[in-house]
Design a protein around this motif. Structure first.
Motif, PDB file in Angstrom:
ATOM      1  N   THR A   1     -12.189 -17.001 -43.244  1.00 20.30           N
ATOM      2  CA  THR A   1     -10.884 -17.032 -43.347  1.00 20.30           C
ATOM      3  C   THR A   1      -9.765 -17.861 -44.118  1.00 20.30           C
ATOM      4  O   THR A   1      -8.915 -17.948 -44.376  1.00 20.30           O
ATOM      5  CB  THR A   1     -10.426 -16.994 -41.654  1.00 20.30           C
ATOM      6  N   LEU A   2     -10.651 -19.122 -44.156  1.00 21.99           N
ATOM      7  CA  LEU A   2     -10.082 -20.367 -44.850  1.00 21.99           C
ATOM      8  C   LEU A   2     -10.966 -20.543 -45.830  1.00 21.99           C
ATOM      9  O   LEU A   2     -12.285 -20.554 -45.931  1.00 21.99           O
ATOM     10  CB  LEU A   2      -9.975 -21.505 -43.674  1.00 21.99           C
TER      11      LEU A   2
ATOM     12  N   PRO B   1     -14.450   0.930 -46.613  1.00 21.70           N
ATOM     13  CA  PRO B   1     -15.172   1.309 -45.335  1.00 21.70           C
ATOM     14  C   PRO B   1     -14.887   0.344 -44.531  1.00 21.70           C
ATOM     15  O   PRO B   1     -14.965   0.595 -43.096  1.00 21.70           O
ATOM     16  CB  PRO B   1     -16.633   1.166 -45.785  1.00 21.70           C
ATOM     17  N   HIS B   2     -14.329  -0.806 -44.774  1.00 23.31           N
ATOM     18  CA  HIS B   2     -14.127  -1.974 -43.822  1.00 23.31           C
ATOM     19  C   HIS B   2     -13.230  -2.924 -44.465  1.00 23.31           C
ATOM     20  O   HIS B   2     -13.139  -2.982 -45.599  1.00 23.31           O
ATOM     21  CB  HIS B   2     -15.397  -2.808 -43.194  1.00 23.31           C
ATOM     22  N   LEU B   3     -12.505  -3.738 -43.782  1.00 22.31           N
ATOM     23  CA  LEU B   3     -11.657  -4.616 -44.058  1.00 22.31           C
ATOM     24  C   LEU B   3     -11.588  -5.772 -43.280  1.00 22.31           C
ATOM     25  O   LEU B   3     -11.219  -5.641 -42.148  1.00 22.31           O
ATOM     26  CB  LEU B   3     -10.084  -4.205 -44.495  1.00 22.31           C
ATOM     27  N   PHE B   4     -11.609  -7.042 -43.895  1.00 22.29           N
ATOM     28  CA  PHE B   4     -11.495  -8.290 -43.087  1.00 22.29           C
ATOM     29  C   PHE B   4     -10.499  -9.114 -43.263  1.00 22.29           C
ATOM     30  O   PHE B   4     -10.099  -9.222 -44.592  1.00 22.29           O
ATOM     31  CB  PHE B   4     -12.979  -9.248 -43.698  1.00 22.29           C
ATOM     32  N   TYR B   5      -9.713  -9.488 -42.383  1.00 25.78           N
ATOM     33  CA  TYR B   5      -8.370 -10.127 -42.661  1.00 25.78           C
ATOM     34  C   TYR B   5      -7.987 -11.162 -41.289  1.00 25.78           C
ATOM     35  O   TYR B   5      -8.871 -11.005 -40.504  1.00 25.78           O
ATOM     36  CB  TYR B   5      -7.349  -9.132 -42.727  1.00 25.78           C
ATOM     37  N   THR B   6      -6.991 -11.925 -41.630  1.00 24.65           N
ATOM     38  CA  THR B   6      -6.557 -12.911 -40.717  1.00 24.65           C
ATOM     39  C   THR B   6      -5.486 -12.653 -39.908  1.00 24.65           C
ATOM     40  O   THR B   6      -4.320 -11.967 -40.501  1.00 24.65           O
ATOM     41  CB  THR B   6      -6.251 -14.357 -41.344  1.00 24.65           C
TER      42      THR B   6
ATOM     43  N   HIS C   1      -4.558 -16.618 -36.624  1.00 30.01           N
ATOM     44  CA  HIS C   1      -5.248 -17.264 -37.305  1.00 30.01           C
ATOM     45  C   HIS C   1      -6.864 -16.992 -37.143  1.00 30.01           C
ATOM     46  O   HIS C   1      -7.642 -17.682 -37.849  1.00 30.01           O
ATOM     47  CB  HIS C   1      -5.130 -18.944 -37.655  1.00 30.01           C
ATOM     48  N   ARG C   2      -7.198 -16.121 -36.549  1.00 29.61           N
ATOM     49  CA  ARG C   2      -8.542 -15.804 -35.878  1.00 29.61           C
ATOM     50  C   ARG C   2      -8.881 -14.742 -37.118  1.00 29.61           C
ATOM     51  O   ARG C   2      -7.973 -13.731 -37.535  1.00 29.61           O
ATOM     52  CB  ARG C   2      -8.657 -15.143 -34.674  1.00 29.61           C
ATOM     53  N   GLY C   3     -10.022 -14.436 -37.463  1.00 31.16           N
ATOM     54  CA  GLY C   3     -10.651 -13.261 -38.159  1.00 31.16           C
ATOM     55  C   GLY C   3     -10.761 -11.901 -37.421  1.00 31.16           C
ATOM     56  O   GLY C   3     -10.904 -11.974 -36.273  1.00 31.16           O
ATOM     57  N   ARG C   4     -10.255 -10.936 -38.122  1.00 30.04           N
ATOM     58  CA  ARG C   4     -10.290  -9.633 -37.569  1.00 30.04           C
ATOM     59  C   ARG C   4     -10.904  -8.619 -38.561  1.00 30.04           C
ATOM     60  O   ARG C   4     -10.732  -8.846 -39.883  1.00 30.04           O
ATOM     61  CB  ARG C   4      -8.783  -8.953 -37.429  1.00 30.04           C
ATOM     62  N   LEU C   5     -11.615  -7.680 -37.907  1.00 25.10           N
ATOM     63  CA  LEU C   5     -12.426  -6.633 -38.791  1.00 25.10           C
ATOM     64  C   LEU C   5     -11.829  -5.128 -38.299  1.00 25.10           C
ATOM     65  O   LEU C   5     -11.999  -4.864 -37.369  1.00 25.10           O
ATOM     66  CB  LEU C   5     -13.850  -6.892 -38.585  1.00 25.10           C
ATOM     67  N   LEU C   6     -11.540  -4.510 -39.583  1.00 26.28           N
ATOM     68  CA  LEU C   6     -11.112  -3.209 -39.218  1.00 26.28           C
ATOM     69  C   LEU C   6     -12.179  -2.150 -40.063  1.00 26.28           C
ATOM     70  O   LEU C   6     -12.509  -2.519 -41.192  1.00 26.28           O
ATOM     71  CB  LEU C   6      -9.931  -3.055 -39.777  1.00 26.28           C
ATOM     72  N   TYR C   7     -12.530  -1.058 -39.416  1.00 23.81           N
ATOM     73  CA  TYR C   7     -13.772  -0.491 -39.994  1.00 23.81           C
ATOM     74  C   TYR C   7     -13.374   1.148 -39.939  1.00 23.81           C
ATOM     75  O   TYR C   7     -12.697   1.263 -38.649  1.00 23.81           O
ATOM     76  CB  TYR C   7     -15.073  -0.638 -39.775  1.00 23.81           C
TER      77      TYR C   7
END
Length: 237
Positions: free
Chosen positions: A169-170, A207-212, A217-223
């Motif tokens: 994330t950083l 297929p997936h996306l990692f973002y903040t 400010h926590r990481g999130r994962l969408l798939y």
């Protein structure tokens, strides 16, 4: 070579703990396993010393607990016990076959931006190496975790027959001496709302996306799910 992350978490008589710390550090120094998050506790009881060491070995929690007559005996036996436990849970590891011999069915192409499920796991704190092992052991495409070295949420995912990519994330320096071939993502995870992330994932057919999360400010994962809709992993706070 691996040694416990410093400082260790210590509880008990200072002199006895210093002895236990030295013995345990020596016991794990020459192992091939990644030993982290070591916590030592010594408690004086009538006619004996109660001793306990907790640690993470390649991302797996282990514990040794015993009673000894003296602090010196406790330190020696605790170190011997942890050394045996490290060897017992450690095993030779190789990347899983890639591509898989029987690949799982991929989600059908979809233009849906609908998030139909939200999971809120408590993320495991582990090294990128341990996260890679979990990724392969659980047959995941991507694995969300928290890296204790940087105290940031991160993901690992496969990028080839033997390679893996780490994204955080950083911005942060690459892991030191990784046991697995890791490529560090060139950019930190972008700050996006869930709607923006769903739109970006769909537009790029990812297929997936990692973002903040811009708010936490926590990481999130969408798939993408097999039914064409989306699942969101939003870490528990």
């Amino acid at each position: 070579m691996s040694a416990p992350s410093l400082p260790l978490s210590l509880s008990g008589d200072a002199l006895a703990l210093a002895l236990a710390r030295a013995r345990i550090t020596a016991a794990v120094r020459d192992t091939s396993a990644l030993v982290e998050a070591v916590r030592i506790r010594l408690t004086a009881a009538p006619e004996r010393v109660l001793a306990q060491v907790n640690a993470e070995v390649d991302g797996r929690r282990v514990r040794v607990q015993l009673a000894a007559r003296t602090a010196g005996e406790a330190a020696e036996r605790l170190a011997d016990g942890l050394g045996r436990r490290v060897r017992a849970v450690s095993a030779s590891w190789r990347p899983r076959p890639w591509p898989p011999t029987a690949p799982a069915p991929r989600p059908a192409p979809s233009s849906s931006t609908r998030i139909v499920r939200v999971k809120s796991p408590v993320l495991v704190w582990c090294s990128p190496d341990a996260a890679v092992r979990t990724l392969d052991a659980m047959d995941y495409d991507v694995h969300l975790f928290t890296d204790p070295a940087t105290e940031t949420d991160a993901v690992v995912h496969r990028i080839g027959p033997t390679g893996y990519r780490l994204a955080r994330t950083l911005p942060a320096a690459p892991p030191r001496h990784p046991a697995t071939p890791l490529t560090l993502g060139p950019h930190p995870a972008p700050p996006l709302t869930d709607h923006q992330a769903a739109t970006r994932l769909t537009a790029a057919d990812l297929p997936h996306l990692f973002y903040t999360d811009p708010a936490t400010h926590r990481g999130r994962l969408l798939y993408r799910r097999h039914d064409g809709h989306l699942t969101l992993l939003a870490p528990a706070r």
